[in-house]
Design an enzyme around this catalytic site. Sequence first.
Site, short mmCIF file in Angstrom:
data_model
loop_
_atom_site.label_atom_id
_atom_site.label_comp_id
_atom_site.label_asym_id
_atom_site.label_seq_id
_atom_site.Cartn_x
_atom_site.Cartn_y
_atom_site.Cartn_z
CE LYS A 74 -3.96 -6.58 -14.60
NZ LYS A 74 -2.78 -5.95 -14.06
CG ASN A 95 -0.24 -9.01 -17.73
OD1 ASN A 95 0.20 -10.14 -17.94
ND2 ASN A 95 0.48 -7.93 -17.91
CG ASP A 110 0.89 -6.65 -14.62
OD1 ASP A 110 1.19 -5.86 -15.52
OD2 ASP A 110 -0.28 -6.85 -14.24
N GLY A 135 -2.62 -4.88 -3.49
CA GLY A 135 -3.56 -5.17 -4.56
C GLY A 135 -2.96 -6.15 -5.56
CB ALA A 137 0.39 -4.04 -9.10
CG ASN A 156 -2.63 -2.58 1.84
OD1 ASN A 156 -2.34 -1.85 0.89
ND2 ASN A 156 -3.84 -3.12 1.97
N1 LIG Z 1 3.72 0.24 -14.28
C1 LIG Z 1 2.93 -0.75 -14.63
O1 LIG Z 1 3.19 -1.47 -15.60
C2 LIG Z 1 1.71 -1.06 -13.81
C3 LIG Z 1 1.14 -2.35 -13.88
C4 LIG Z 1 0.02 -2.63 -13.08
C5 LIG Z 1 -0.52 -1.64 -12.27
N2 LIG Z 1 0.06 -0.40 -12.27
C6 LIG Z 1 -0.49 0.66 -11.40
O2 LIG Z 1 -0.39 0.20 -10.06
C7 LIG Z 1 -1.44 0.74 -9.27
C8 LIG Z 1 -2.11 -0.37 -8.46
O3 LIG Z 1 -2.67 -1.33 -9.32
P1 LIG Z 1 -3.38 -2.63 -8.73
O4 LIG Z 1 -3.85 -3.40 -9.90
O5 LIG Z 1 -2.51 -3.29 -7.72
O6 LIG Z 1 -4.64 -1.97 -7.98
P2 LIG Z 1 -5.55 -2.58 -6.81
O7 LIG Z 1 -5.62 -4.06 -6.92
O8 LIG Z 1 -6.80 -1.77 -6.83
O9 LIG Z 1 -4.73 -2.25 -5.43
C9 LIG Z 1 -4.51 -0.91 -5.02
C10 LIG Z 1 -3.64 -0.90 -3.75
O10 LIG Z 1 -3.34 0.47 -3.45
C11 LIG Z 1 -3.80 0.79 -2.14
N3 LIG Z 1 -4.29 2.18 -2.13
C12 LIG Z 1 -5.16 2.74 -3.02
N4 LIG Z 1 -5.35 4.04 -2.70
C13 LIG Z 1 -4.60 4.28 -1.59
C14 LIG Z 1 -4.39 5.45 -0.80
N5 LIG Z 1 -4.98 6.62 -1.10
N6 LIG Z 1 -3.54 5.35 0.26
C15 LIG Z 1 -2.95 4.17 0.56
N7 LIG Z 1 -3.11 3.03 -0.15
C16 LIG Z 1 -3.93 3.10 -1.23
C17 LIG Z 1 -4.90 -0.21 -1.83
O11 LIG Z 1 -5.01 -0.32 -0.44
P3 LIG Z 1 -6.33 -0.95 0.27
O12 LIG Z 1 -6.09 -2.45 0.25
O13 LIG Z 1 -6.31 -0.37 1.61
O14 LIG Z 1 -7.50 -0.53 -0.57
C18 LIG Z 1 -4.33 -1.46 -2.51
O15 LIG Z 1 -3.36 -2.05 -1.69
C19 LIG Z 1 -2.36 1.46 -10.25
O16 LIG Z 1 -2.05 2.83 -10.19
C20 LIG Z 1 -1.97 0.90 -11.60
O17 LIG Z 1 -2.19 1.81 -12.66
C21 LIG Z 1 1.17 -0.10 -12.98
#
Ligand SMILES: NC(=O)c1ccc[n+]([C@@H]2O[C@H](COP(=O)([O-])OP(=O)(O)OC[C@H]3O[C@@H](n4cnc5c(N)ncnc54)[C@H](OP(=O)(O)O)[C@@H]3O)[C@@H](O)[C@H]2O)c1
Length: 281
Positions: A74, A95, A110, A135, A137, A156
Site C-alpha cells: 500500500k 489501496n 479504505d 497499523g 487501516a 495500541n
Molecule cells: N473492513 C475493511 O474494509 C478492512 C480494510 C482494511 C483492513 N481491514 C482489516 O483490518 C485489520 C488491520 O489491518 P491493517 O492493514 O491496519 O494491519 P496492520 O498494518 O498490520 O496493523 C495491525 C494493527 O493491529 C494491532 N494488533 C495485531 N494483533 C494484535 C493483538 N493480538 N493484540 C493487540 N493488537 C494487535 C497491531 O499492533 P502492533 O502495532 O502492536 O503490532 C497494529 O496496530 C486486518 O484484520 C484487516 O483485514 C479491514
Amino acid sequence: MNQSKMKIDQNTTLFGVVGFPLGHTLSPVMHNAAFEATGLNAVYLAFPTKDPEGCVRGMRALGIRGLSVTLPLKSAVLPFLDEVDPLAKMIGAVNTVVNDRGRLVGYNTDASGALKAMEERTALPNKRCLILGAGGAARAIGFILREKGVALCVANRSHQRGKELALSLQCPYIGLDEMEGRSADLLVQTTPVGMAPHVEESIVPESILRPHMVVMDIVYNPVETKLLRMARARGCVTVSGLRMFLYQGAEQFSLWTGIEPPVEAMRLAVEKALREGHEGN
Ligand SMILES: NC(=O)c1ccc[n+]([C@@H]2O[C@H](COP(=O)([O-])OP(=O)(O)OC[C@H]3O[C@@H](n4cnc5c(N)ncnc54)[C@H](OP(=O)(O)O)[C@@H]3O)[C@@H](O)[C@H]2O)c1
C-alpha cells in the site's frame, strides 16, 4: 459468480488485486459480481506479488484498467505512480490505482469507505473517538476522521507504533491497559483481534461500552464480532467492518468505471461467500 454468464473475449477489460498473501481475499468475488450485475465486459483477478515496481510496470504494459492494492504494497507502490490523490498522499498509502489511458493515479478508498460506513450511523463532527490499533487501516481512518473534525485518541499494543501514529494525527496516545474508564462517543477497532477462527477474542474492556456510543469493528469475518455483540448488548450503535469493505470496493468500482456501483449485488456476493466458509482477510 455465474461463470456461464461471463463473457471473456478480445475486448474484456482487466482488473485485479495485488499484494501478498492473497489466499483469502474477497475482492474478486465482490468486483466480479459488480461486473456481472452491470453487464460490463470485465474481469477481476488476484495477482499475488510482493513487487511494487513490477506490478505498476505490468499494469502499464498490459493496460490493466484498475488495481486494488493490499498489504504489503500500500505504501511501497507510491513512488511508481504518476499521481496520488491528496488524501492518499496525506495518509501515505493507496489501496486503489486507476489507469487513465496510461496515467496511473492512486487513491485510498479504505478511508472513504470507513467514513461512509460510520456516517450511515452517526454524525461525526465534534465526536470524541478512540482508535484501537495503529497499523495501515488505523492511519487511513485516523486521517479522514481528523479531516471531519473528530477529536482522536490512539490506543495500541506497541507503544512506539501507537505514539508515532498519534504524533502524525496530533492527538493523545494511551496503552491498551489505559482504556478502562476512558470515555468516548465513538470506538473504532482496527486490529485483527476477533477475526475467524479466533472469534471469541476482544481486547476492549466491556466497561467502556456505554449506551448510544458508536462502535465500529473493521474485522468483517465474522460479520458480528465478539466486540460488536458485546456493544449491541450494552445498547451501543454498531457498525460492521463489512460495510467498510463494501463501500471501499464500491468506490473503487466507480473510480475505475465511472458508473454507479451495484452495492446490493456486491453485498449479496460477499455475504454468500462468507456464509459458504470463505475466510475473508
Ligand atoms: N473492513 C475493511 O474494509 C478492512 C480494510 C482494511 C483492513 N481491514 C482489516 O483490518 C485489520 C488491520 O489491518 P491493517 O492493514 O491496519 O494491519 P496492520 O498494518 O498490520 O496493523 C495491525 C494493527 O493491529 C494491532 N494488533 C495485531 N494483533 C494484535 C493483538 N493480538 N493484540 C493487540 N493488537 C494487535 C497491531 O499492533 P502492533 O502495532 O502492536 O503490532 C497494529 O496496530 C486486518 O484484520 C484487516 O483485514 C479491514
